[in-house]
Design a protein around this motif. Structure first.
Motif, mmCIF file in Angstrom:
data_model
loop_
_atom_site.group_PDB
_atom_site.id
_atom_site.type_symbol
_atom_site.label_atom_id
_atom_site.label_comp_id
_atom_site.label_asym_id
_atom_site.label_seq_id
_atom_site.Cartn_x
_atom_site.Cartn_y
_atom_site.Cartn_z
ATOM 1 N N VAL A 61 0.515 -1.281 0.214
ATOM 2 C CA VAL A 61 0.149 0.303 -0.033
ATOM 3 C C VAL A 61 0.821 0.961 -0.208
ATOM 4 O O VAL A 61 0.786 2.183 -1.184
ATOM 5 N N THR A 62 1.914 1.324 1.534
ATOM 6 C CA THR A 62 2.127 2.483 1.085
ATOM 7 C C THR A 62 3.502 2.876 -0.039
ATOM 8 O O THR A 62 3.383 4.458 -0.363
ATOM 9 N N LYS A 63 4.099 2.080 -0.730
ATOM 10 C CA LYS A 63 5.410 2.498 -1.432
ATOM 11 C C LYS A 63 3.793 2.593 -2.861
ATOM 12 O O LYS A 63 4.623 3.613 -3.637
ATOM 13 N N PRO A 64 3.176 1.534 -3.364
ATOM 14 C CA PRO A 64 1.976 2.417 -4.453
ATOM 15 C C PRO A 64 1.966 3.916 -4.444
ATOM 16 O O PRO A 64 1.891 4.787 -5.266
ATOM 17 N N LEU A 65 1.332 4.252 -3.490
ATOM 18 C CA LEU A 65 0.573 5.169 -3.076
ATOM 19 C C LEU A 65 1.668 6.583 -3.432
ATOM 20 O O LEU A 65 1.578 7.166 -3.697
ATOM 21 N N ILE A 66 2.907 6.688 -2.497
ATOM 22 C CA ILE A 66 4.017 7.519 -2.544
ATOM 23 C C ILE A 66 4.194 7.680 -4.441
ATOM 24 O O ILE A 66 4.705 8.318 -4.549
ATOM 25 N N ASN A 67 3.958 6.462 -4.244
ATOM 26 C CA ASN A 67 4.818 6.485 -6.118
ATOM 27 C C ASN A 67 3.235 6.838 -6.565
ATOM 28 O O ASN A 67 4.291 8.046 -7.441
ATOM 29 N N GLN A 68 2.788 6.736 -6.950
ATOM 30 C CA GLN A 68 1.732 7.593 -7.523
ATOM 31 C C GLN A 68 1.109 9.360 -7.198
ATOM 32 O O GLN A 68 1.218 9.706 -7.911
ATOM 33 N N LEU A 69 1.364 9.970 -5.906
ATOM 34 C CA LEU A 69 0.612 10.597 -4.920
ATOM 35 C C LEU A 69 2.087 11.807 -5.476
ATOM 36 O O LEU A 69 2.354 12.962 -4.972
ATOM 37 N N LEU A 70 3.738 11.310 -5.349
ATOM 38 C CA LEU A 70 5.038 12.432 -6.117
ATOM 39 C C LEU A 70 4.471 12.718 -7.246
ATOM 40 O O LEU A 70 5.236 13.424 -7.722
ATOM 41 N N GLN A 71 3.184 12.169 -8.445
ATOM 42 C CA GLN A 71 3.339 13.112 -9.690
ATOM 43 C C GLN A 71 2.592 14.340 -9.237
ATOM 44 O O GLN A 71 2.157 15.036 -9.940
ATOM 45 N N VAL A 72 1.643 15.042 -7.829
ATOM 46 C CA VAL A 72 0.743 16.008 -8.025
ATOM 47 C C VAL A 72 1.717 17.068 -8.135
ATOM 48 O O VAL A 72 2.734 16.809 -8.020
#
Length: 337
Positions: A61-72
């Motif tokens: 959960v944590t790593k996929p969310l971080i990789n996705q939210l870095l694009q904000v």
């Protein structure tokens, strides 16, 4: 300029009087708050998944969310905390960034990868905070007598909270310290042993009788019918009246076990002045007059004390005290000037 004003005293007096009246009217209409309505450049994302450990949550959960939210856009930093069954991510942005757009974009990024997250996990909660989201009052409620705390929690959540939120100046009432109920089924060991019934049989019996099949659509020519089959256990009486066949005999669950409502175990409690209490945090509307809201709440509390003599009410964390001091200093400076 001075000569022009001296020779027109009536116009000067009328203009001055008009400005004073306009100032008084505007002063009464302007929202007065201790803090300005500023958006905090931070967004929090909460993930709850009780069936997983911190290490598993970090990988799935944590790593996929971080990789996705870095694009904000406009993001400055991301911090993450993974615990057993819980993950907290904080997105920090540059000051002046459009937080409303960042909030929408964060939800879109999460929706884009929601299919890769565990299916039985609830959708992550995205929380945007602002200075106006801070509570302006805390209303503490406790029982004068040793009453049932479950009843007090239900009363505060279903009665007091709704009455307070009916005010036009109150945006939200956040309650902490509530007690939650649970239904406990305590088997009668002697009876079960004599009949050869185990605890797992009781658990399977309850599970088999708590069924919700959902909705079914039945078409008959041009007509369509929505049919719902449900056998959900809602009350203690529903559980007690479950039937169990053992050989040639039929028993009800109340003959085999004691069914009662108990208070759930809570990891913590809210204590006020040495007593267990319930705290209702009042969050005001952005355009609300804080001093007027205080008068309205005091009036409501006085009425509550008359209506519910077995309960005690008290206000803490009152922002109006510092606000009154600031306004008095401002008025003193204006008069002195």
């Amino acid at each position: 300029m001075v000569k022009f004003l001296i020779h027109r005293p009536i116009a000067v007096l009328v203009t001055t009087f008009s400005l004073v009246v306009l100032g008084i009217v505007v002063f009464r209409l302007l929202p007065v708050s201790l803090l300005p309505d500023l958006a905090v450049p931070e967004i929090s994302i909460q993930v709850s998944y009780q069936a997983s450990s911190a290490k598993e949550l970090n990988q799935t959960v944590t790593k996929p969310l971080i990789n996705q939210l870095l694009q904000v856009n406009h993001i400055q930093d991301i911090t993450a905390e993974s615990h057993d069954g819980y993950v907290l991510l904080k997105l920090r942005f540059d000051f002046g960034s459009p937080i409303d757009l960042a909030y929408i974009e964060s939800n879109e990024k999460i929706d884009a990868i929601i299919g890769t997250l565990p299916r039985d996990m609830a959708r992550p909660m995205v929380i945007k905070a602002g200075a106006s989201d801070l509570p302006v009052f805390n209303i503490n409620v406790w029982s004068v007598q040793d009453a049932n705390f479950l009843e007090l929690s239900e009363f505060c959540e279903n009665v007091l909270k709704r009455r307070l939120e009916q005010s036009k100046q109150v945006a939200l009432v956040d309650i902490t310290g509530l007690s939650k109920a649970q239904v406990s089924v305590i088997p009668k060991k002697e009876v079960l042993q004599s009949l050869g019934i185990t605890n797992s049989d009781i658990a399977s019996l309850i599970q088999d009788n708590n069924i919700d099949l959902g909705n079914f659509v039945v078409k008959d020519g041009q007509y369509q019918y929505n049919i719902r089959f449900s056998s959900v256990l809602k009350t203690v009486s529903d559980i007690e009246q479950i039937y169990l066949r053992k050989g040639s005999r039929i028993f009800q669950l109340k003959d085999l076990a004691v069914v009662k409502i108990e208070e759930q175990f809570l990891p913590g409690q809210y204590i006020y002045n040495g007593q267990r209490a319930i705290c209702m945090a009042i969050i005001k509307q952005a355009d609300a007059q804080l001093l007027n809201l205080e008068k309205e709440l005091q009036s409501q509390l006085n009425q509550y004390k008359k209506d519910y003599p077995n309960l005690s009410f008290s206000i803490s964390q009152d922002q109006t005290e510092l606000l009154k001091l600031s306004i008095n200093n401002l008025i003193g400076n204006i008069l002195f000037g």
